[in-house]
Design a protein around this motif. Structure first.
Motif, mmCIF file in Angstrom:
data_model
loop_
_atom_site.group_PDB
_atom_site.id
_atom_site.type_symbol
_atom_site.label_atom_id
_atom_site.label_comp_id
_atom_site.label_asym_id
_atom_site.label_seq_id
_atom_site.Cartn_x
_atom_site.Cartn_y
_atom_site.Cartn_z
ATOM 1 N N ALA A 45 0.831 -1.206 0.000
ATOM 2 C CA ALA A 45 0.000 0.000 0.000
ATOM 3 C C ALA A 45 0.864 1.253 0.000
ATOM 4 O O ALA A 45 0.612 2.193 -0.762
ATOM 5 C CB ALA A 45 -0.939 0.000 1.205
ATOM 6 N N GLU A 46 1.901 1.274 0.824
ATOM 7 C CA GLU A 46 2.788 2.433 0.888
ATOM 8 C C GLU A 46 3.471 2.685 -0.462
ATOM 9 O O GLU A 46 3.552 3.819 -0.927
ATOM 10 C CB GLU A 46 3.852 2.241 1.975
ATOM 11 C CG GLU A 46 3.309 2.273 3.383
ATOM 12 C CD GLU A 46 2.942 3.671 3.851
ATOM 13 O OE1 GLU A 46 3.389 4.662 3.241
ATOM 14 O OE2 GLU A 46 2.214 3.766 4.839
ATOM 15 N N GLN A 47 3.950 1.616 -1.106
ATOM 16 C CA GLN A 47 4.644 1.762 -2.382
ATOM 17 C C GLN A 47 3.682 2.219 -3.473
ATOM 18 O O GLN A 47 4.014 3.079 -4.285
ATOM 19 C CB GLN A 47 5.310 0.444 -2.791
ATOM 20 C CG GLN A 47 6.172 0.587 -4.025
ATOM 21 C CD GLN A 47 7.314 1.577 -3.825
ATOM 22 O OE1 GLN A 47 8.081 1.457 -2.878
ATOM 23 N NE2 GLN A 47 7.435 2.550 -4.710
ATOM 24 N N ALA A 48 2.480 1.655 -3.496
ATOM 25 C CA ALA A 48 1.494 2.039 -4.506
ATOM 26 C C ALA A 48 1.102 3.507 -4.350
ATOM 27 O O ALA A 48 0.963 4.224 -5.344
ATOM 28 C CB ALA A 48 0.265 1.145 -4.413
ATOM 29 N N LEU A 49 0.938 3.963 -3.125
ATOM 30 C CA LEU A 49 0.624 5.369 -2.885
ATOM 31 C C LEU A 49 1.776 6.263 -3.359
ATOM 32 O O LEU A 49 1.556 7.264 -4.031
ATOM 33 C CB LEU A 49 0.343 5.616 -1.398
ATOM 34 C CG LEU A 49 -0.973 5.057 -0.868
ATOM 35 C CD1 LEU A 49 -0.986 5.107 0.651
ATOM 36 C CD2 LEU A 49 -2.146 5.817 -1.442
ATOM 37 N N ALA A 50 2.987 5.881 -3.011
ATOM 38 C CA ALA A 50 4.151 6.675 -3.414
ATOM 39 C C ALA A 50 4.275 6.725 -4.938
ATOM 40 O O ALA A 50 4.543 7.780 -5.518
ATOM 41 C CB ALA A 50 5.421 6.103 -2.796
ATOM 42 N N ASP A 51 4.065 5.593 -5.601
ATOM 43 C CA ASP A 51 4.161 5.541 -7.060
ATOM 44 C C ASP A 51 3.125 6.439 -7.734
ATOM 45 O O ASP A 51 3.351 6.951 -8.824
ATOM 46 C CB ASP A 51 3.989 4.110 -7.567
ATOM 47 C CG ASP A 51 5.171 3.214 -7.222
ATOM 48 O OD1 ASP A 51 6.229 3.726 -6.801
ATOM 49 O OD2 ASP A 51 5.012 1.983 -7.369
ATOM 50 N N ALA A 52 1.966 6.600 -7.067
ATOM 51 C CA ALA A 52 0.906 7.446 -7.621
ATOM 52 C C ALA A 52 1.054 8.900 -7.194
ATOM 53 O O ALA A 52 0.240 9.745 -7.548
ATOM 54 C CB ALA A 52 -0.458 6.912 -7.195
ATOM 55 N N GLY A 53 2.096 9.203 -6.415
ATOM 56 C CA GLY A 53 2.304 10.565 -5.942
ATOM 57 C C GLY A 53 1.329 10.959 -4.846
ATOM 58 O O GLY A 53 1.014 12.135 -4.684
ATOM 59 N N LEU A 54 0.871 9.968 -4.097
ATOM 60 C CA LEU A 54 -0.097 10.200 -3.033
ATOM 61 C C LEU A 54 0.493 9.795 -1.692
ATOM 62 O O LEU A 54 1.376 8.950 -1.619
ATOM 63 C CB LEU A 54 -1.370 9.378 -3.290
ATOM 64 C CG LEU A 54 -2.110 9.679 -4.588
ATOM 65 C CD1 LEU A 54 -3.105 8.571 -4.906
ATOM 66 C CD2 LEU A 54 -2.811 11.024 -4.489
ATOM 67 N N ALA A 55 -0.037 10.394 -0.622
ATOM 68 C CA ALA A 55 0.378 10.025 0.722
ATOM 69 C C ALA A 55 -0.674 9.155 1.403
ATOM 70 O O ALA A 55 -0.388 8.474 2.371
ATOM 71 C CB ALA A 55 0.636 11.270 1.560
ATOM 72 N N GLY A 56 -1.899 9.184 0.899
ATOM 73 C CA GLY A 56 -2.960 8.387 1.494
ATOM 74 C C GLY A 56 -3.783 9.146 2.511
ATOM 75 O O GLY A 56 -4.710 8.594 3.087
ATOM 76 N N ASN A 57 -3.460 10.412 2.733
ATOM 77 C CA ASN A 57 -4.229 11.187 3.700
ATOM 78 C C ASN A 57 -4.793 12.467 3.096
ATOM 79 O O ASN A 57 -5.372 13.271 3.803
ATOM 80 C CB ASN A 57 -3.369 11.518 4.929
ATOM 81 C CG ASN A 57 -2.158 12.351 4.578
ATOM 82 O OD1 ASN A 57 -1.873 12.614 3.417
ATOM 83 N ND2 ASN A 57 -1.428 12.765 5.596
ATOM 84 N N GLU A 58 -4.636 12.664 1.792
ATOM 85 C CA GLU A 58 -5.125 13.891 1.182
ATOM 86 C C GLU A 58 -6.549 13.711 0.656
ATOM 87 O O GLU A 58 -6.983 12.605 0.370
ATOM 88 C CB GLU A 58 -4.187 14.387 0.081
ATOM 89 C CG GLU A 58 -3.975 13.417 -1.056
ATOM 90 C CD GLU A 58 -2.816 12.479 -0.849
ATOM 91 O OE1 GLU A 58 -1.767 12.693 -1.441
ATOM 92 O OE2 GLU A 58 -2.969 11.511 -0.114
ATOM 93 N N ASP A 59 -7.258 14.826 0.553
ATOM 94 C CA ASP A 59 -8.650 14.803 0.096
ATOM 95 C C ASP A 59 -8.793 14.133 -1.266
ATOM 96 O O ASP A 59 -9.732 13.376 -1.493
ATOM 97 C CB ASP A 59 -9.230 16.218 0.024
ATOM 98 C CG ASP A 59 -9.440 16.836 1.402
ATOM 99 O OD1 ASP A 59 -9.537 16.075 2.383
ATOM 100 O OD2 ASP A 59 -9.517 18.072 1.470
ATOM 101 N N ALA A 60 -7.862 14.402 -2.159
ATOM 102 C CA ALA A 60 -7.943 13.822 -3.505
ATOM 103 C C ALA A 60 -7.926 12.300 -3.442
ATOM 104 O O ALA A 60 -8.663 11.628 -4.168
ATOM 105 C CB ALA A 60 -6.793 14.325 -4.365
#
Length: 73
Positions: A45-60
């Protein structure tokens, strides 16, 4: 309601997040003791979020998750 068109990386991030969410829920549903998330699930999950340029806590990100998996009512 508008439908978000996810990029491949966003879709991967949402899917990894949902697998993590289901793993955590399953852990809480057992009587066997404290829930434990396998490190590989969290790392995915952490790697997939990073690859998508996401942190997992933003509104988007939560909008993406909501468009993929609406909350239960």
């Amino acid at each position: 309601m508008t439908t978000a068109v996810l990029t491949d990386r966003e879709r991967t991030a949402v899917q990894a997040y949902l697998r993590l969410l289901h793993t955590v829920r399953a852990g809480f549903d057992t009587e066997a003791g404290p829930p434990a998330v396998p490190p590989s699930v969290l790392a995915e999950a952490e790697q997939a979020l990073a690859d998508a340029g996401l942190a997992g806590n933003e509104d988007a990100f939560f909008r993406l998750v909501g468009s993929w998996f609406p909350p239960h009512r």
